[in-house]
Design a protein around this motif. Structure first.
Motif, PDB file in Angstrom:
ATOM      1  N   VAL A  27     -19.510-106.761 -37.038  1.00 19.27           N
ATOM      2  CA  VAL A  27     -20.239-106.501 -38.288  1.00 19.27           C
ATOM      3  C   VAL A  27     -19.913-105.103 -38.838  1.00 19.27           C
ATOM      4  CG1 VAL A  27     -22.556-106.150 -39.258  1.00 19.27           C
ATOM      5  CG2 VAL A  27     -22.047-108.205 -37.922  1.00 19.27           C
ATOM      6  N   PRO A  28     -19.935-104.037 -38.020  1.00 20.51           N
ATOM      7  CA  PRO A  28     -19.634-102.701 -38.577  1.00 20.51           C
ATOM      8  C   PRO A  28     -18.219-102.608 -39.167  1.00 20.51           C
ATOM      9  CG  PRO A  28     -20.655-102.507 -36.409  1.00 20.51           C
ATOM     10  CD  PRO A  28     -20.327-103.956 -36.604  1.00 20.51           C
ATOM     11  N   LEU A  29     -17.277-103.289 -38.524  1.00 18.72           N
ATOM     12  CA  LEU A  29     -15.900-103.270 -39.054  1.00 18.72           C
ATOM     13  C   LEU A  29     -15.866-103.905 -40.446  1.00 18.72           C
ATOM     14  CD1 LEU A  29     -12.648-104.126 -37.121  1.00 18.72           C
ATOM     15  CD2 LEU A  29     -13.114-105.188 -39.324  1.00 18.72           C
ATOM     16  N   TYR A  30     -16.478-105.087 -40.592  1.00 16.50           N
ATOM     17  CA  TYR A  30     -16.435-105.733 -41.910  1.00 16.50           C
ATOM     18  C   TYR A  30     -17.274-104.962 -42.937  1.00 16.50           C
ATOM     19  CZ  TYR A  30     -13.663-109.578 -40.159  1.00 16.50           C
ATOM     20  OH  TYR A  30     -12.632-110.327 -39.625  1.00 16.50           O
ATOM     21  N   GLN A  31     -18.358-104.333 -42.483  1.00 13.40           N
ATOM     22  CA  GLN A  31     -19.119-103.498 -43.428  1.00 13.40           C
ATOM     23  C   GLN A  31     -18.232-102.378 -43.956  1.00 13.40           C
ATOM     24  OE1 GLN A  31     -22.597-102.807 -40.812  1.00 13.40           O
ATOM     25  NE2 GLN A  31     -23.839-103.533 -42.526  1.00 13.40           N
ATOM     26  N   ARG A  32     -17.429-101.832 -43.072  1.00 18.08           N
ATOM     27  CA  ARG A  32     -16.506-100.757 -43.472  1.00 18.08           C
ATOM     28  C   ARG A  32     -15.510-101.273 -44.527  1.00 18.08           C
ATOM     29  NH1 ARG A  32     -15.858 -95.375 -43.044  1.00 18.08           N
ATOM     30  NH2 ARG A  32     -13.667 -94.841 -43.011  1.00 18.08           N
ATOM     31  N   LEU A  33     -15.230-102.584 -44.470  1.00 20.07           N
ATOM     32  CA  LEU A  33     -14.324-103.174 -45.459  1.00 20.07           C
ATOM     33  C   LEU A  33     -15.066-103.663 -46.705  1.00 20.07           C
ATOM     34  CD1 LEU A  33     -11.872-105.249 -43.172  1.00 20.07           C
ATOM     35  CD2 LEU A  33     -11.716-102.866 -43.895  1.00 20.07           C
TER      36      LEU A  33
ATOM     37  N   CYS B 182     -18.462-113.902 -38.103  1.00 17.59           N
ATOM     38  CA  CYS B 182     -17.869-113.029 -37.077  1.00 17.59           C
ATOM     39  C   CYS B 182     -18.869-112.777 -35.950  1.00 17.59           C
ATOM     40  CB  CYS B 182     -17.399-111.707 -37.683  1.00 17.59           C
ATOM     41  SG  CYS B 182     -18.730-110.626 -38.241  1.00 17.59           S
ATOM     42  N   ARG B 183     -18.311-112.285 -34.846  1.00 17.93           N
ATOM     43  CA  ARG B 183     -19.162-111.849 -33.734  1.00 17.93           C
ATOM     44  C   ARG B 183     -19.985-110.649 -34.185  1.00 17.93           C
ATOM     45  NH1 ARG B 183     -15.436-109.398 -30.379  1.00 17.93           N
ATOM     46  NH2 ARG B 183     -13.618-110.067 -31.553  1.00 17.93           N
ATOM     47  N   PRO B 184     -21.195-110.467 -33.614  1.00 13.45           N
ATOM     48  CA  PRO B 184     -22.016-109.304 -33.996  1.00 13.45           C
ATOM     49  C   PRO B 184     -21.262-107.981 -33.861  1.00 13.45           C
ATOM     50  CG  PRO B 184     -23.316-110.823 -32.672  1.00 13.45           C
ATOM     51  CD  PRO B 184     -21.918-111.371 -32.674  1.00 13.45           C
TER      52      PRO B 184
ATOM     53  N   ARG C 175      -1.087-103.750 -32.093  1.00  9.13           N
ATOM     54  CA  ARG C 175      -1.014-103.169 -33.446  1.00  9.13           C
ATOM     55  C   ARG C 175      -2.405-102.923 -34.014  1.00  9.13           C
ATOM     56  NH1 ARG C 175       3.835-101.450 -33.151  1.00  9.13           N
ATOM     57  NH2 ARG C 175       3.610-100.830 -35.315  1.00  9.13           N
ATOM     58  N   GLN C 176      -3.437-103.122 -33.198  1.00 11.01           N
ATOM     59  CA  GLN C 176      -4.804-102.945 -33.710  1.00 11.01           C
ATOM     60  C   GLN C 176      -5.131-101.469 -33.910  1.00 11.01           C
ATOM     61  OE1 GLN C 176      -7.419-105.200 -31.079  1.00 11.01           O
ATOM     62  NE2 GLN C 176      -6.479-107.137 -31.679  1.00 11.01           N
ATOM     63  N   GLY C 177      -6.144-101.208 -34.728  1.00 13.19           N
ATOM     64  CA  GLY C 177      -6.608 -99.839 -34.954  1.00 13.19           C
ATOM     65  C   GLY C 177      -5.718 -99.031 -35.874  1.00 13.19           C
ATOM     66  N   ARG C 178      -4.856 -99.706 -36.657  1.00 21.80           N
ATOM     67  CA  ARG C 178      -3.946 -99.003 -37.576  1.00 21.80           C
ATOM     68  C   ARG C 178      -4.143 -99.467 -39.011  1.00 21.80           C
ATOM     69  NH1 ARG C 178       1.359 -98.481 -34.262  1.00 21.80           N
ATOM     70  NH2 ARG C 178       0.585 -98.863 -32.179  1.00 21.80           N
ATOM     71  N   GLY C 179      -5.259-100.133 -39.278  1.00 24.49           N
ATOM     72  CA  GLY C 179      -5.545-100.531 -40.654  1.00 24.49           C
ATOM     73  C   GLY C 179      -4.923-101.849 -41.087  1.00 24.49           C
ATOM     74  N   LEU C 180      -4.359-102.626 -40.142  1.00 27.26           N
ATOM     75  CA  LEU C 180      -3.708-103.874 -40.563  1.00 27.26           C
ATOM     76  C   LEU C 180      -4.725-104.932 -40.986  1.00 27.26           C
ATOM     77  CD1 LEU C 180      -0.629-104.355 -38.206  1.00 27.26           C
ATOM     78  CD2 LEU C 180      -0.865-103.004 -40.293  1.00 27.26           C
ATOM     79  N   ALA C 181      -5.882-104.985 -40.312  1.00 22.83           N
ATOM     80  CA  ALA C 181      -6.905-105.942 -40.754  1.00 22.83           C
ATOM     81  C   ALA C 181      -7.353-105.582 -42.166  1.00 22.83           C
ATOM     82  CB  ALA C 181      -8.092-105.952 -39.792  1.00 22.83           C
ATOM     83  N   ARG C 182      -7.566-104.296 -42.421  1.00 24.56           N
ATOM     84  CA  ARG C 182      -7.956-103.868 -43.772  1.00 24.56           C
ATOM     85  C   ARG C 182      -6.919-104.357 -44.791  1.00 24.56           C
ATOM     86  NH1 ARG C 182     -10.816-100.179 -46.789  1.00 24.56           N
ATOM     87  NH2 ARG C 182     -11.909 -99.192 -45.050  1.00 24.56           N
ATOM     88  N   LEU C 183      -5.645-104.142 -44.512  1.00 25.37           N
ATOM     89  CA  LEU C 183      -4.581-104.509 -45.459  1.00 25.37           C
ATOM     90  C   LEU C 183      -4.518-106.011 -45.697  1.00 25.37           C
ATOM     91  CD1 LEU C 183      -1.429-102.427 -44.470  1.00 25.37           C
ATOM     92  CD2 LEU C 183      -2.534-102.506 -46.717  1.00 25.37           C
TER      93      LEU C 183
ATOM     94  N   GLY D  51      -9.773-116.729 -39.489  1.00 27.33           N
ATOM     95  CA  GLY D  51      -8.541-116.509 -38.737  1.00 27.33           C
ATOM     96  C   GLY D  51      -8.016-115.094 -38.865  1.00 27.33           C
ATOM     97  N   VAL D  52      -8.910-114.134 -39.130  1.00 33.76           N
ATOM     98  CA  VAL D  52      -8.445-112.736 -39.254  1.00 33.76           C
ATOM     99  C   VAL D  52      -8.010-112.271 -37.866  1.00 33.76           C
ATOM    100  CG1 VAL D  52      -9.078-110.384 -39.878  1.00 33.76           C
ATOM    101  CG2 VAL D  52     -10.010-112.318 -41.189  1.00 33.76           C
ATOM    102  N   ALA D  53      -6.773-111.841 -37.775  1.00 38.51           N
ATOM    103  CA  ALA D  53      -6.213-111.510 -36.460  1.00 38.51           C
ATOM    104  C   ALA D  53      -5.142-110.441 -36.592  1.00 38.51           C
ATOM    105  CB  ALA D  53      -5.596-112.761 -35.827  1.00 38.51           C
ATOM    106  N   VAL D  54      -5.159-109.507 -35.655  1.00 35.46           N
ATOM    107  CA  VAL D  54      -4.120-108.468 -35.572  1.00 35.46           C
ATOM    108  C   VAL D  54      -3.665-108.427 -34.115  1.00 35.46           C
ATOM    109  CG1 VAL D  54      -3.664-105.995 -35.778  1.00 35.46           C
ATOM    110  CG2 VAL D  54      -5.076-107.143 -37.501  1.00 35.46           C
ATOM    111  N   ALA D  55      -2.369-108.342 -33.919  1.00 37.85           N
ATOM    112  CA  ALA D  55      -1.825-108.312 -32.560  1.00 37.85           C
ATOM    113  C   ALA D  55      -2.442-107.153 -31.775  1.00 37.85           C
ATOM    114  CB  ALA D  55      -0.312-108.151 -32.616  1.00 37.85           C
TER     115      ALA D  55
END
Ligand SMILES: CC(C)(COP(=O)(O)OP(=O)(O)OC[C@H]1O[C@@H](n2cnc3c(N)ncnc32)[C@H](O)[C@@H]1OP(=O)(O)O)[C@@H](O)C(=O)NCCC(=O)NCCS
Length: 178
Positions: free
Chosen positions: A124-130, A119-121, A90-98, A83-87
């Motif tokens: 993958v790069p986003l979660y790798q970054r995390l 997650c969707r393919p 407000r995306q692209g500002r590091g809220l998923a990371r936080l 359920g990881v979700a950002v409005a």
């Protein structure tokens, strides 16, 4: 406060509840806000919820629960993240990371050595970054009517403790996916 800025790093809070209403507050009430409908899967609600508010509005969420699994022949538990979700605005500002980081800080107190998510393919790069790693092995998950299916989405794991070791063996969840 400018609408575009938080005065300081936004606080992540435990949410007392997370229902369709809270999800709609973040992502809207579209048919497929996570882009996974094509997989045709039934998902498990999460048990513990972390969120970020902006003013009166919930703008980010990550959920957690413990799940029994086997990795090869080894029975264990993981912390499932979902359920990881950002409005959208407000995306692209590091809220998923936080919010994911705060959820993982809590996951470290829960016992299991690893957290796991699907997650969707494209993500993958986003979660790798995390700090997450894609699994190369098959992952079986339960579905209604006692069906066992091979997870069509990507499976990512991250260690919750030093020296945690994830063997490269097939995985089976003894539950619906989260
Ligand atoms: C996926 C989603 C949660 C990301 O939220 P977000 O707040 O925009 O993500 P963040 O800004 O925190 O980005 C996290 C990190 O990934 C990086 N990143 C983002 N897109 C990336 C990409 N395509 N490739 C590599 N890294 C990427 C960011 O730069 C950031 O890294 P940094 O903190 O080191 O700069 C958001 O787009 C969303 O809610 N989508 C709809 C619902 C959904 O699909 N949820 C996922 C369920 S698994």
């Amino acid at each position: 406060m400018s609408d575009d800025q938080f005065p300081e790093a936004p606080a992540v809070v435990r949410l007392p509840r997370y229902t369709k209403r809270e999800q709609d507050e973040i992502l809207g009430d579209g048919d497929d806000p996570f882009g996974v409908a094509a997989a045709g899967l039934t998902w498990l609600p999460k048990k513990e919820h972390f969120g970020i508010r902006h003013g009166d509005r919930l703008v980010a969420h990550a959920g957690l629960l413990r799940l029994p699994v086997t990795i090869g022949d080894t029975e264990t538990e993981v912390v499932g993240v979902g359920g990881v979700a950002v409005a959208p605005d407000r995306q692209g500002r590091g809220l998923a990371r936080l919010v994911v980081q705060a959820a993982l800080d809590h996951a470290r107190t829960m016992g299991p050595q690893h957290a796991l998510l699907f997650c969707r393919p494209a993500l993958v790069p986003l979660y790798q970054r995390l700090g997450w790693h894609p699994l190369g092995t098959e992952v079986l998950v339960e579905q209604p009517e006692s069906r066992l299916v091979s997870m069509p989405l990507r499976t990512m794991v991250t260690a919750l403790h030093d020296n945690a070791y994830w063997p490269s063996e097939p995985v089976r969840l003894f539950s619906l996916p989260m």
